[in-house]
Design a protein around this motif. Structure first.
Motif, mmCIF file in Angstrom:
data_model
loop_
_atom_site.group_PDB
_atom_site.id
_atom_site.type_symbol
_atom_site.label_atom_id
_atom_site.label_comp_id
_atom_site.label_asym_id
_atom_site.label_seq_id
_atom_site.Cartn_x
_atom_site.Cartn_y
_atom_site.Cartn_z
ATOM 1 N N ARG A 140 -115.051 55.856 -139.997
ATOM 2 C CA ARG A 140 -115.756 57.061 -139.537
ATOM 3 C C ARG A 140 -115.375 58.273 -140.371
ATOM 4 N N ALA A 141 -114.136 58.309 -140.832
ATOM 5 C CA ALA A 141 -113.680 59.462 -141.618
ATOM 6 C C ALA A 141 -114.425 59.587 -142.936
ATOM 7 N N ALA B 85 -113.582 60.601 -136.021
ATOM 8 C CA ALA B 85 -112.696 59.546 -136.530
ATOM 9 C C ALA B 85 -111.424 59.433 -135.708
ATOM 10 N N LEU B 86 -110.948 60.566 -135.182
ATOM 11 C CA LEU B 86 -109.683 60.608 -134.441
ATOM 12 C C LEU B 86 -109.928 61.241 -133.078
ATOM 13 N N GLN C 234 -107.028 71.436 -132.564
ATOM 14 C CA GLN C 234 -105.772 71.060 -133.196
ATOM 15 C C GLN C 234 -106.007 70.584 -134.621
ATOM 16 N N ILE C 235 -107.068 69.828 -134.821
ATOM 17 C CA ILE C 235 -107.410 69.395 -136.187
ATOM 18 C C ILE C 235 -107.632 70.614 -137.074
ATOM 19 N N ALA C 236 -108.359 71.595 -136.561
ATOM 20 C CA ALA C 236 -108.635 72.807 -137.336
ATOM 21 C C ALA C 236 -107.353 73.552 -137.677
ATOM 22 N N VAL C 237 -106.410 73.611 -136.734
ATOM 23 C CA VAL C 237 -105.131 74.286 -136.987
ATOM 24 C C VAL C 237 -104.391 73.615 -138.129
#
Length: 293
Positions: free
Chosen positions: A104-105, A118-119, A126-129
């Motif tokens: 997916r990534a 994907a995750l 949190q991903i953005a941080v």
């Protein structure tokens, strides 16, 4: 820059001073990884390289490496089986979930939403941080910072840490999609490092990953050219769409070739491609077969 002649296609190969150098100082290691990334950048912009297929093949290799990081026994063949025959509502199991994360990534352009797909256990904020926090420094240093930041918060999430690091690397290099380099080359022991040692490990892994990626690109370019060469000989209705599936997928089950209208027609089509030397049967089984370029 001059390149050694390739023995089986027209893609330039990495110069031997990158592939065979024994770098000891951090400066030399970083220089070699930069040279390797520059070469791969050129390869990824070539029209004769099947980009989607290359990303898919590298994602499988990255998932295989993730199994090693987790101490699990599943290898590429088991990972393919774990997801190729999934039906709605089926669970792919822990190994299959890891492989799906990598698949997916690489399927969509890099974005927070694509990485959350994907995750899914990680919140988009949190991903953005993590991605925003890596915004300073050179590409490999930024990727290493993400590995360290993710593992500080989630010490057991090796897959998430390395996948997000590869996404950070892609962003920093201006690539539209994740290309799994750190994912297939960082070692389990590397993930216990931090600071300068982790950055050095990432530089070494980048060089190793690029060597593998360019080898795969050369091999897949040759194989894809053969598939395109035989495509006009394929008279089955829906053949063009089926060929496109092969050029975008690491492994294909005949049931996925829906343009061919029936499972029997799809199996015959796959066997015809094997006979023409355009694809390979990947499992060695008589049933539940998978095929790939």
């Amino acid at each position: 820059m001059t390149y050694a002649a390739d023995s089986f296609d027209t893609l330039p190969r990495l110069p031997t001073w990158v592939t065979s150098a024994s770098a000891e100082t951090p400066e030399d290691v970083a220089f070699l990884s930069g040279a390797a990334l520059n070469h791969l950048h050129l390869v990824l912009n070539r029209e004769d390289v099947p980009q989607t297929l290359l990303r898919a093949r590298l994602a499988l290799r990255a998932a295989d490496a993730s199994m090693t990081h987790q101490g699990r026994p599943e290898r590429a063949s088991e990972l393919r089986d774990a997801v190729a025959f999934l039906q709605p509502g089926d669970s792919p199991g822990p190994a299959g979930e890891v492989y799906l994360s990598w698949r997916r990534a690489i399927e969509r352009p890099v974005s927070v939403n694509a990485l959350h797909r994907a995750l899914p256990d990680l919140e988009p904020d949190q991903i953005a941080v993590w991605l925003d926090g890596s915004g300073q420094g050179a590409p490999v240093a930024r990727a290493a910072a993400v590995v360290e930041a993710v593992l500080t918060d989630r010490p057991r999430d090796h897959t998430g840490a390395v996948l997000l690091a590869d996404a950070t690397l892609a962003q920093a290099l201006g690539w539209s999609h994740v290309t799994s380099l750190l994912g297939l080359s960082l070692k389990r022991g590397d993930l216990r490092k931090s600071g300068d040692e982790l950055r050095l490990a990432c530089h070494r892994a980048i060089t190793t990953g690029v060597i593998e990626a360019t080898r795969q690109a050369a091999d897949l370019s040759r194989r894809a050219a053969r598939l395109r060469e035989v495509a006009p000989k394929l008279r089955a209705k829906g053949a063009e769409e089926a060929v496109a599936v092969f050029l975008a997928s690491d492994a294909v089950a005949p049931t996925a070739l829906t343009s061919l209208r029936s499972d029997r027609a799809a199996r015959r089509f796959c066997d015809r491609l094997v006979a023409l030397g355009a694809v390979r049967e990947l499992t060695g089984r008589d049933t539940f077969r998978l095929y790939g370029v």
